[in-house]
Design a protein around this motif. Structure first.
Motif, short mmCIF file in Angstrom:
data_model
loop_
_atom_site.label_atom_id
_atom_site.label_comp_id
_atom_site.label_asym_id
_atom_site.label_seq_id
_atom_site.Cartn_x
_atom_site.Cartn_y
_atom_site.Cartn_z
N VAL A 1 -83.58 -29.00 35.72
CA VAL A 1 -83.84 -27.74 35.02
C VAL A 1 -82.56 -26.95 34.85
CG1 VAL A 1 -84.99 -25.50 35.19
CG2 VAL A 1 -86.25 -27.58 35.70
N PHE A 2 -81.77 -26.85 35.92
CA PHE A 2 -80.51 -26.11 35.84
C PHE A 2 -79.55 -26.79 34.86
CE2 PHE A 2 -81.79 -24.22 39.95
CZ PHE A 2 -81.52 -22.89 39.66
N VAL A 3 -79.50 -28.11 34.91
CA VAL A 3 -78.60 -28.84 34.00
C VAL A 3 -79.02 -28.61 32.55
CG1 VAL A 3 -77.86 -31.12 33.27
CG2 VAL A 3 -77.93 -30.57 35.70
N CYS A 4 -80.33 -28.71 32.28
CA CYS A 4 -80.81 -28.54 30.91
C CYS A 4 -80.58 -27.10 30.41
CB CYS A 4 -82.30 -28.88 30.82
SG CYS A 4 -82.62 -30.66 30.92
N CYS A 5 -80.80 -26.12 31.28
CA CYS A 5 -80.52 -24.73 30.88
C CYS A 5 -79.03 -24.55 30.60
CB CYS A 5 -80.98 -23.76 31.96
SG CYS A 5 -82.78 -23.57 32.08
N GLY A 6 -78.19 -25.21 31.41
CA GLY A 6 -76.76 -25.15 31.17
C GLY A 6 -76.37 -25.78 29.84
N VAL A 7 -76.95 -26.95 29.56
CA VAL A 7 -76.67 -27.62 28.28
C VAL A 7 -77.16 -26.75 27.12
CG1 VAL A 7 -77.26 -29.62 26.85
CG2 VAL A 7 -76.70 -29.93 29.28
N LEU A 8 -78.34 -26.16 27.28
CA LEU A 8 -78.88 -25.28 26.24
C LEU A 8 -77.94 -24.10 25.99
CD1 LEU A 8 -81.33 -24.66 24.41
CD2 LEU A 8 -82.31 -23.37 26.32
N TYR A 9 -77.41 -23.53 27.06
CA TYR A 9 -76.48 -22.40 26.92
C TYR A 9 -75.21 -22.84 26.18
CZ TYR A 9 -73.70 -18.31 28.17
OH TYR A 9 -72.92 -17.18 28.11
N VAL A 10 -74.69 -24.02 26.53
CA VAL A 10 -73.48 -24.51 25.87
C VAL A 10 -73.74 -24.73 24.38
CG1 VAL A 10 -71.88 -26.45 25.73
CG2 VAL A 10 -72.51 -25.52 27.97
N LEU A 11 -74.92 -25.26 24.04
CA LEU A 11 -75.25 -25.47 22.63
C LEU A 11 -75.32 -24.14 21.87
CD1 LEU A 11 -78.03 -28.22 22.86
CD2 LEU A 11 -75.71 -28.49 21.97
N CYS A 12 -75.98 -23.15 22.48
CA CYS A 12 -76.07 -21.83 21.84
C CYS A 12 -74.69 -21.20 21.70
CB CYS A 12 -76.99 -20.91 22.64
SG CYS A 12 -78.73 -21.40 22.62
N PHE A 13 -73.86 -21.38 22.72
CA PHE A 13 -72.50 -20.83 22.67
C PHE A 13 -71.68 -21.52 21.58
CE2 PHE A 13 -68.08 -20.90 24.38
CZ PHE A 13 -67.80 -19.55 24.19
N GLY A 14 -71.80 -22.84 21.50
CA GLY A 14 -71.07 -23.58 20.47
C GLY A 14 -71.48 -23.16 19.06
N LEU A 15 -72.78 -22.94 18.86
CA LEU A 15 -73.25 -22.49 17.56
C LEU A 15 -72.77 -21.07 17.25
CD1 LEU A 15 -76.88 -23.93 17.70
CD2 LEU A 15 -75.08 -24.62 16.10
N LEU A 16 -72.68 -20.22 18.28
CA LEU A 16 -72.18 -18.87 18.07
C LEU A 16 -70.73 -18.90 17.60
CD1 LEU A 16 -72.88 -15.81 18.38
CD2 LEU A 16 -71.77 -15.94 20.62
N ILE A 17 -69.94 -19.80 18.17
CA ILE A 17 -68.54 -19.93 17.76
C ILE A 17 -68.47 -20.33 16.28
CG2 ILE A 17 -66.43 -21.29 18.10
CD1 ILE A 17 -67.18 -21.46 21.07
N GLN A 18 -69.42 -21.15 15.84
CA GLN A 18 -69.45 -21.58 14.45
C GLN A 18 -70.07 -20.53 13.53
OE1 GLN A 18 -67.95 -24.41 13.50
NE2 GLN A 18 -67.37 -24.61 15.65
N GLY A 19 -70.58 -19.44 14.10
CA GLY A 19 -71.10 -18.36 13.28
C GLY A 19 -72.61 -18.26 13.22
#
Length: 784
Positions: free
Chosen positions: A735-753
Motif C-alpha cells: 500500500v505504501f509503495v503504491c501510494c508512493g508510485v501514485l504520488y510520483v506519477l502525479c508529480f511527474g504530470l504536474l511537471i509536464q503541466g
C-alpha cells in the motif's frame, strides 16, 4: 498515523509566567518539531478558576464525594455557574493568545492539519495548571480528532507480562455507594460482550489487595465515593461504609497489576485529580478521572458513551472526547458536565485499542472458496474486487464533487510545487525588472522633504523615476501603486498622461465579499489601466491567475484586463506584433498559445466562482522571479541601463508596513514569509510571457471523465492488492509503495503541466483495498 503533541511547562508560576516547550511528532516516533515559547504572568487565572469552582460546588447536586461531604440540593444557580464558566473560558483563551505564546500557536497551525488525529499531552506538575479547562482552548475547535491529557514530567515504561485470553479482563470495584446509584455502572459493564468482568462490592481492604495480587487485569474500574484532600491533594477512595484507602496504601498491589499488563484505570467518582497524581507514579498507562465532583447521571452517561465507543472500535482518545462532548446534552441540568472527564497519560505508553487488549490481531488474510455466493459464475475475490472498485470510485468521486476533498487536494498541490522548486531551478525572468520601494526608500523621501503622507511614493520621486526609466527605453512600465487622487506636482500630470507605455492600476468592487473598488489615477486613460484584483483560496493562498473579468455597475475601476495581462500585451505587441484575441470557447489566445479558463469543477477545485478568465498560476520554481532594485538605486543612477532597456519594469511597494499586500503562495503561507503583491504580479506577467515566447507549460486540468478514469484505475489497483497479497505486513508495504508510485506519477504530470487528483486517487486505492480485505475475511467465515 496519528500525531503526538506535548506541551511541556518548565519551572514557573502564575505570578512570573511559564516557559513552554512544544513538541510535535508522529505517534510512536521521536518528535520531529520542537519550539520554545512563554506564557506571561497571569496571577488572576487561579482566582478565576477558584471562582468557577465555588460556583460549581454551590449547585448542590448529588455528587460521588465521601458520604460526609454530600450536599443537599439547594435553589438552582445554574445560570450563575454558566456565566462564570464563560468568563473563565474567555480569560483563559485571552491568555493563550498573548504575543509571547504566539510562536507556539503558529507552529501548531503550521504542522498540524485539521484532519489529523492528535493526542495533546500537557506535561506539568503544577496543580493549578492541570485544573484549567485546556479542552476549551479555541485552537482545538479546528481539530475535531484531538483530545487533551495530563502527564507527569517523570515517567517510565514498565515491562509487561500480559497474557491474552480473547477477552478484556475488568476488575470492577463498587465502593461505598451511600446516597448514589452505582447499579447503572454495574449494568453497563455487564453488557460488554468481549469482556470478563469481576465485581467487588464494598470489599474489605485485604479482599481487594488479594484480587490485585492474584490475577491479571486489563482495566481497573472504580465507582463510589472518592475525594482529594490535604495540602498535597492526595486522593482517597471509600471501599465501604467504614473503610477508606489512599492510593499509596495500595501501591504494591497496583504496581504488580501494572507489571501483569494493566492498561487502563477508570475512576468514575469525584474529585479524581489527586487519585491520578498518585496513580501516575505507579506508571499506569492510561487513567480516566473526574476533575471535580461528578453527579450520578453524568458519571453514568459518560461511562455508557465511552464504553460504546471504545469497545466499538474507536481509538481511546477519540472515544473519550466523543463521550465527554456528548455530556453537553445534560448541561441544562448539570452545568459544565463536559469539563469533568480528563485523561492522565503515561508518556512512555501508546493507548491500545479494545481489539489489541483482547489479543485478537489477524496476521494473515484467509483464502476464500473458489466461487462467490454473490455471483456464482465469478471467482469470489474477483466479484468482491469489481463491486468494491465501482462503489469506492463512485463514493470518492461524490466526495470530490461535493468539495469535501478540496482543501486536502490543494495542500497536496502546494507540497508538489514546493518539491518541484527543490528539484528544478528556474532562472529569474530576464524580461522583467522590479523596482521595489522599501522602508528605506520611504524614509529617504521624507528626509528630502517630499510629501509621502498616506503614500509610499511622492509625486516628485515618481516624476524623477519615470523620467529616468523612459531614457533607457523600457517596453512597458507597470505602476502597481494605487493613486486614486490627482497629482499635485505640475510636472507629473503631463508625464502620466503622455507616457504611452505606462500601465496604472485600480481595483474592482465585489459585493459578495464585500470589497470596495479603488479608482485609477485620474491622469491615465482607460486603455492603459489594469485591475490588480487577486483570487485567493479559503486558506489565503493565491493559486489562480485572473486575466479578465466584467466589472460591477457600481465599480469605480473601468479596467477590463488584469494589470499583468496589460503589461504582457504591451510587451508581446512590441516584440512580436502579437495582439490578444479570443477563441470560440471564450478563452484568451496570444499568438498560438491558448489560455484555457477554469470552470467551477476544475482539478482540485469544486464549486468555485469561476467568473472571468481564470487560469492556474504556474509559479516559477525560483522565488527570485526577476532582477530587483530599489527606488534609491534608480534615482542615484546605480542601475545598469541594460537592465531597463526593452524590459517590463514593475514599480511597487514591498515595505513591511504594507502587510495587507502580502499573499500566501504554494511555496509559503506563513504570515512573515508571504510574497509581496508586487512579486505575485511579476509571477503572473512572467507566466504569460513564458507561455507564449518560451513554450513553458501552463497548468491544465483533465476533463471530468479523465479524472474519473484515473480514480477508478487507482481503485482497481487497490482491489487487486489484497487479491494477490495475503500477508498483512506485506500488504501494508505494498500500500505504501503504491501510494508512493501514485504520488510520483502525479508529480511527474504536474511537471509536464497537468494537475491530476492525488488525494482522491490515493483514497480510492486505500479504501478499496480495505473493503476487499474485509469482504474476503467474511467470505472465508461464511463458507468455512
Amino acid at each position: 498515523m496519528g500525531k503526538l503533541v506535548v506541551l511541556k511547562f518548565a519551572d514557573g508560576s502564575f505570578e512570573q509566567g511559564f516557559a513552554v516547550t512544544l513538541q510535535i511528532g508522529e505517534e510512536g516516533e521521536r518528535p520531529s518539531t520542537e519550539i520554545t515559547g512563554k506564557l506571561p504572568a497571569a496571577g488572576e487565572m487561579p482566582l478565576y478558576y477558584s471562582h468557577w469552582q465555588s460556583s460549581y460546588l454551590r449547585l448542590g447536586n448529588s455528587y460521588r464525594l465521601s458520604a460526609d461531604k454530600m450536599q443537599v440540593t439547594n435553589v438552582s444557580i445554574t445560570q450563575d455557574c454558566d456565566n462564570i464558566a464563560h468568563i473563565l473560558r474567555s480569560r483563559f483563551n485571552t491568555w493563550l493568545r498573548t504575543e509571547e505564546f504566539r510562536p507556539i500557536r503558529e507552529k501548531w497551525l503550521e504542522k498540524l492539519l485539521p484532519t489529523d488525529e492528535v493526542r495533546v499531552i500537557l506535561q506539568t506538575e503544577h496543580t493549578q495548571l492541570q485544573l484549567l479547562p485546556w479542552h476549551l482552548w479555541d485552537l482545538l475547535e479546528r481539530y475535531p480528532k484531538a483530545e487533551f491529557a495530563l502527564a507527569s514530567p517523570t515517567y517510565e515504561k514498565i515491562s509487561s507480562q500480559k497474557t491474552f485470553n480473547n477477552k478484556v479482563r475488568i476488575l470492577a470495584i463498587v465502593g461505598n455507594s451511600q446516597g448514589i446509584d452505582t447499579e447503572v455502572d454495574r449494568a453497563l459493564l455487564q453488557q460488554l460482550t468481549d469482556a470478563d468482568v469481576t465485581f467487588l462490592v464494598e470489599p474489605e481492604r485485604k479482599e481487594l489487595t488479594d484480587f490485585l495480587w492474584g490475577n491479571s487485569w486489563d482495566i481497573l474500574f472504580f465507582a463510589g465515593h472518592s475525594s482529594s484532600h490535604g495540602k498535597d491533594g492526595s486522593g482517597r477512595i471509600y471501599l465501604n461504609k467504614t473503610d477508606s484507602l489512599t492510593i499509596s496504601e495500595l501501591r504494591y498491589a497496583l504496581r504488580k497489576t501494572v507489571e501483569r499488563g494493566l492498561q487502563l484505570a477508570i475512576f468514575n467518582s469525584c474529585d479524581g485529580l489527586g487519585l491520578a497524581r498518585e496513580l501516575a507514579d505507579l506508571q499506569i498507562p492510561q487513567i480516566i478521572v473526574m476533575r471535580e465532583p461528578v453527579p450520578d447521571l453524568v458519571a453514568q452517561e459518560f461511562l455508557k458513551y465511552f464504553l460504546q465507543g471504545f469497545a466499538g472500535g474507536e481509538c481511546f482518545y477519540q472515544a473519550v472526547r466523543e463521550a465527554r462532548e456528548r455530556l453537553q446534552g445534560l448541561e441544562d441540568k448539570f452545568p459544565c458536565a463536559t469539563w469533568l472527564p480528563v485523561i492522565c497519560q503515561n508518556l512512555a505508553q501508546i493507548p491500545p485499542t479494545w481489539l489489541k487488549i483482547t489479543g485478537k490481531v489477524e496476521v494473515e488474510v484467509p483464502r476464500p472458496l473458489e466461487r462467490s455466493p454473490v455471483c456464482p459464475t465469478l471467482p469470489p475475490r474477483f466479484a468482491v474486487a469489481l463491486l468494491s472498485s465501482v462503489v469506492i470510485t463512485a463514493l470518492v468521486c461524490g466526495l470530490k464533487f461535493l468539495g469535501l476533498l478540496q482543501m486536502s487536494e490543494l495542500q497536496a498541490f502546494d507540497q508538489m510545487m514546493r518539491l518541484r522548486s527543490l528539484i528544478f531551478h528556474e532562472e529569474s525572468d530576464p524580461r522583467l525588472l522590479v523596482v521595489a520601494i522599501d522602508d528605506a526608500d520611504i524614509d529617504a523621501q521624507r528626509q528630502r522633504g517630499e510629501d509621502v503622507n498616506g503614500k509610499s511614493l511622492s509625486d516628485i520621486s515618481l516624476n524623477k523615476l519615470l523620467d529616468k526609466l523612459q531614457k533607457y527605453e523600457p517596453r512597458a512600465i507597470g505602476l502597481d501603486i494605487y493613486r486614486d487622487f490627482k497629482a499635485q506636482d505640475p510636472n507629473l500630470i503631463p508625464r502620466l498622461k503622455q507616457t504611452e507605455n505606462l500601465i496604472g492600476v485600480c481595483k474592482h468592487s465585489d459585493a459578495a465579499i464585500p470589497v470596495k473598488s479603488i479608482t485609477p489615477p485620474p491622469e491615465i486613460p482607460k486603455e492603459r489601466l489594469g485591475f490588480s484584483d487577486f483570487i485567493h483560496d479559503p486558506d489565503g493562498v493565491v493559486r489562480r491567475h485572473l486575466l479578465f473579468m466584467g466589472q460591477e455597475a457600481v465599480s469605480g475601476c473601468p479596467a477590463d484586463y488584469a494589470f499583468s495581462a496589460q503589461l504582457a500585451f504591451r510587451y508581446l505587441l512590441a516584440d512580436k506584433g502579437i495582439q490578444p484575441k479570443f477563441t470560440t470557447q471564450g478563452d484568451l489566445q496570444l499568438g498560438n498559445t491558448v489560455f484555457p479558463g477554469l470552470n467551477s469543477h476544475s482539478g482540485g477545485y469544486q464549486g468555485i466562482d469561476a467568473n472571468g478568465g481564470q487560469i492556474l498560476l504556474n509559479y516559477r520554481s525560483s522565488q527570485n522571479i526577476a532582477e530587483q532594485v530599489t527606488l534609491t538605486q534608480v534615482l542615484s543612477n546605480q542601475v545598469n541601463p541594460d537592465a531597463i532597456k526593452n524590459r517590463i519594469v514593475l514599480i511597487g511597494v514591498v515595505s513591511k508596513g504594507e502587510r495587507s499586500d502580502y499573499w500566501g503562495t504554494p511555496y509559503e503561507n506563513q504570515f512573515d514569509q508571504r510574497m509581496s503583491g508586487l512579486l505575485v504580479q511579476a509571477q503572473m506577467v512572467s507566466q504569460l510571457l513564458s507561455a507564449v515566447l518560451d513554450k513553458r507549460p501552463l497548468l491544465q486540468v483533465w476533463s471530468l471523465w479523465g479524472e474519473v478514469i484515473w480514480i477508478c484505475s487507482a481503485s482497481v489497483v487497490g482491489a487487486v492488492l489484497p487479491w494477490r497479497v495475503r500477508l498483512l505486513p506485506r500488504l501494508t508495504l505494498f500500500v505504501f509503495v503504491c501510494c508512493g508510485v501514485l504520488y510520483v506519477l502525479c508529480f511527474g504530470l504536474l511537471i509536464q503541466g497537468y494537475w491530476v487528483p492525488f488525494v482522491p486517487s490515493a483514497l480510492a486505492l486505500v479504501g478499496t483495498m480495505s473493503i476487499v480485505l474485509f469482504q474476503n475475511s467474511r467470505l472465508f467465515i461464511v463458507n468455512s
